[in-house]
Design a protein around this motif. Sequence first.
Motif, mmCIF file in Angstrom:
data_model
loop_
_atom_site.group_PDB
_atom_site.id
_atom_site.type_symbol
_atom_site.label_atom_id
_atom_site.label_comp_id
_atom_site.label_asym_id
_atom_site.label_seq_id
_atom_site.Cartn_x
_atom_site.Cartn_y
_atom_site.Cartn_z
ATOM 1 N N TYR A 212 0.853 -1.184 0.000
ATOM 2 C CA TYR A 212 0.000 0.000 0.000
ATOM 3 C C TYR A 212 0.888 1.233 0.000
ATOM 4 C CZ TYR A 212 -4.208 2.721 0.588
ATOM 5 O OH TYR A 212 -5.252 3.588 0.362
ATOM 6 N N THR A 233 -5.839 -0.648 11.224
ATOM 7 C CA THR A 233 -7.213 -0.245 11.570
ATOM 8 C C THR A 233 -7.220 1.218 11.965
ATOM 9 O OG1 THR A 233 -7.432 -2.446 12.540
ATOM 10 C CG2 THR A 233 -9.257 -0.927 12.894
ATOM 11 N N PHE A 236 -6.421 3.253 8.515
ATOM 12 C CA PHE A 236 -7.431 3.284 7.454
ATOM 13 C C PHE A 236 -8.847 3.428 7.983
ATOM 14 C CE2 PHE A 236 -4.021 1.029 5.210
ATOM 15 C CZ PHE A 236 -3.992 1.772 4.040
ATOM 16 N N GLU A 239 -13.593 0.359 8.464
ATOM 17 C CA GLU A 239 -14.397 0.132 7.265
ATOM 18 C C GLU A 239 -13.527 -0.119 6.033
ATOM 19 O OE1 GLU A 239 -17.812 2.730 5.407
ATOM 20 O OE2 GLU A 239 -17.967 2.520 7.583
ATOM 21 N N SER A 240 -12.531 0.745 5.822
ATOM 22 C CA SER A 240 -11.638 0.562 4.672
ATOM 23 C C SER A 240 -10.853 -0.730 4.805
ATOM 24 C CB SER A 240 -10.657 1.725 4.561
ATOM 25 O OG SER A 240 -11.352 2.906 4.338
ATOM 26 N N GLN A 241 -10.434 -1.014 6.016
ATOM 27 C CA GLN A 241 -9.693 -2.259 6.220
ATOM 28 C C GLN A 241 -10.595 -3.449 5.852
ATOM 29 O OE1 GLN A 241 -8.673 -3.263 10.244
ATOM 30 N NE2 GLN A 241 -6.675 -4.080 9.659
ATOM 31 N N ILE A 243 -13.025 -3.485 3.682
ATOM 32 C CA ILE A 243 -13.197 -3.570 2.215
ATOM 33 C C ILE A 243 -12.058 -4.393 1.609
ATOM 34 C CG2 ILE A 243 -13.143 -2.243 0.050
ATOM 35 C CD1 ILE A 243 -14.573 0.017 1.577
ATOM 36 N N ILE A 244 -10.846 -4.172 2.115
ATOM 37 C CA ILE A 244 -9.703 -4.921 1.601
ATOM 38 C C ILE A 244 -9.751 -6.373 2.063
ATOM 39 C CG2 ILE A 244 -7.167 -5.094 1.673
ATOM 40 C CD1 ILE A 244 -7.078 -2.038 1.844
#
Length: 248
Positions: A212, A233, A236, A239-241, A243-244
């Motif tokens: 990243y 966590t 990001f 939530e973003s974590q 998604i990945i």
Amino acid sequence: MSVIEVENLSFRYNGIDVLQDITFSARKGDYIGLVGPNGSGKTTLVKAILGIAGPFRGRVRLFGRELRDFREWSKIGYLPQSLTFFNPYFPSTVREIVSLGLLSRKKFPRVLTRADGEAIDRVLGLLNIAGIGDSPIGELSGGQKQRVLIARAVVNDPELLILDEPTTALDPDARELFFAILKRLNAERGTVMILVTHDIGSIGEHANKLLYVDRRVLFYGGFDEFCRSERMTTFFGSESQHIICHRH
Ligand code: ADP
């Protein structure tokens, strides 16, 4: 042996830091998802590794050699982001374009052998474009052109394959086939993959490492580590974590 070693690579463009102090390495069998926001330096990093963006500070080694001494470019397949070099009047057929991928490993005189012809047939079959081998490239759809470029990048049996946003012009079926091919090359031959993508929601299905980048390296490591990392966590947001991680 490391296939790629990047140490403290920094790159400035018009006085602006595009890449800062990038360090990472890849070895045989790695399948790296290179992700980051728009303009975060992904394409520039890939170009620096391939010796087509420079000068930069720091160090790049390919297959154990310093970039400036590296000569075995036929070990590397590169699928650039842009399809723009195909103008509609480009006078080559699909087979001719794919054969360019084989010529790079030949010395003069560059003559294609029967085995080369068979390798081209195989890769056209693999990508479901055998039927359009004799078509002029300018007459194809965007998705078909993209498959031709993929064929050219893999026909040479590269040990390192760098793909910059390769699936943007592909329909869902072609995309699935494309990822299946990459997976097979990676599993059967240990081909190192660097897949640049903005599709963070599905990269975990394909890659086994995540790089990243946002000018700097924010994370490099396995998906398990990324998904369990409290530092990530915090960085990001959960939530973003998620998604990945959700499809990993
Ligand atoms: P990414 O691939 O992550 O979208 P890039 O490597 O393309 O990012 O770009 C990184 C930064 O470098 C961006 O801010 C972009 O504007 C700048 N940049 C890259 N190439 C050029 C160029 N040819 N001219 C001006 N700026 C550039």
